[in-house]
Design an enzyme around this catalytic site. Structure first.
Site, PDB file in Angstrom:
ATOM      1  N   ALA A 102      -7.055  -1.160   3.342  1.00 55.25           N
ATOM      2  CA  ALA A 102      -6.535  -0.074   4.154  1.00 55.25           C
ATOM      3  C   ALA A 102      -6.589  -0.475   5.621  1.00 55.25           C
ATOM      4  O   ALA A 102      -7.299  -1.406   6.001  1.00 55.25           O
ATOM      5  CB  ALA A 102      -7.337   1.203   3.925  1.00 55.25           C
TER       6      ALA A 102
ATOM      7  N   GLY B 267      -8.396  -0.972  -0.577  1.00 51.92           N
ATOM      8  CA  GLY B 267      -7.310  -0.134  -1.059  1.00 51.92           C
ATOM      9  C   GLY B 267      -6.183  -0.924  -1.679  1.00 51.92           C
ATOM     10  O   GLY B 267      -5.480  -0.429  -2.564  1.00 51.92           O
TER      11      GLY B 267
ATOM     12  N   GLU C 218      -7.244  -1.413  -5.184  1.00 53.11           N
ATOM     13  CA  GLU C 218      -7.121  -0.136  -5.892  1.00 53.11           C
ATOM     14  C   GLU C 218      -5.665   0.201  -6.183  1.00 53.11           C
ATOM     15  O   GLU C 218      -5.360   0.804  -7.218  1.00 53.11           O
ATOM     16  CB  GLU C 218      -7.780   0.973  -5.065  1.00 53.11           C
TER      17      GLU C 218
ATOM     18  N   GLU D 236     -15.731  -2.016   0.696  1.00 53.76           N
ATOM     19  CA  GLU D 236     -15.939  -0.712   1.329  1.00 53.76           C
ATOM     20  C   GLU D 236     -17.395  -0.389   1.656  1.00 53.76           C
ATOM     21  O   GLU D 236     -17.666   0.143   2.756  1.00 53.76           O
ATOM     22  CB  GLU D 236     -15.356   0.404   0.447  1.00 53.76           C
TER      23      GLU D 236
END
Length: 251
Positions: free
Chosen positions: A69, A112, A115, A135
């Protein structure tokens, strides 16, 4: 976006074909990091696939799938943004598309980005593919699916090694643990992804839709992810860790 779509995408390159849609993450200056604009444009793609169902192939340009992200944006998110599930809602929408989805992963799939690939039905990878969840080092959880999708995909022990121990799954490890279906040379990645979609297209679209519906079980997520992330997003530790990360990038 080709195939009759007029609107110009800022963060994606989209090829809308008669029997499939091919989406390439296209933020080379940020290693295809997921920011708000990309999330919004991926929602647009999902909306069109929902209206005009066809298999979806998702990949990243420039030798990287997605470098996580956008940390600068993530640092400024608080409790309300966590509860809104900005990333998790998109990934859940992608996961619930009634058509098969394929992630063609070359290079890094971090945070992300990893994911996002987990939300697809099938993943294929090049030898340089790496899946990782950094993270906790930034003061948050992998709150957009990794804490439960990765466990479902590779098992609890391996998921804990990645999420708690910080281990990375390179292509061979990902294949060994069933995260990816096959490893292919980078120059053959999209060809093999299309061959996979061709095999799917030979099956009944309705049978595939019903099979996917039966396979996908309900669970407490993503609500549990959002509630946990809402607490962490408000912590000073999270803000400090992301600030240090951004300052290191400037050096």
């Amino acid at each position: 976006m080709s195939g009759g779509e007029a609107r110009e995408m800022r963060t994606l390159s989209v090829d809308w074909r008669a029997d499939r849609v091919v989406v390439e993450l296209d933020r080379p200056e940020a290693r295809n990091a997921l920011n708000g604009a990309m999330i919004a444009e991926l929602h647009e793609v999902c909306a069109r696939v929902e209206a005009e169902p066809r298999p979806l192939v998702l990949t990243g340009g420039g030798g990287v799938f997605a470098g996580g992200a956008d940390i600068a944006e993530l640092r400024e998110r608080g409790r309300e943004e966590a509860l809104a599930g900005i990333n998790s809602r998109l990934f859940e929408r992608l996961h619930r598309l009634r058509v098969p989805t394929v992630a063609a992963v070359d290079g890094w799939a971090l945070g992300g980005g990893a994911e996002l690939s987990y939300a697809c039905d099938i993943r294929i990878a090049t030898p340089s593919a790496v899946f990782a969840q950094p993270e906790p080092g930034l003061g948050i959880i992998a709150g957009a699916g990794a804490c439960w999708r990765l466990r479902e995909l590779v098992g609890l022990s391996v998921a804990k090694q990645v999420l708690l121990g910080g281990y990375r799954l390179d292509a061979e490890a990902a294949l060994r643990h069933g995260l990816v279906a096959e490893i292919v040379p980078p120059e053959e990645l999209m060809e093999r992804a299309h061959a996979l979609v061709d095999r799917m297209a030979a099956s009944s679209a309705l049978a595939l839709r019903m099979t996917k519906m039966v396979l996908d079980a309900e669970g407490p997520h993503p609500l549990a992810d959002d509630l946990t992330q809402a607490v962490l997003f408000e912590s000073a530790d999270k803000h400090d860790r992301m600030t240090r990360f951004l300052e290191r990038k400037k050096r």
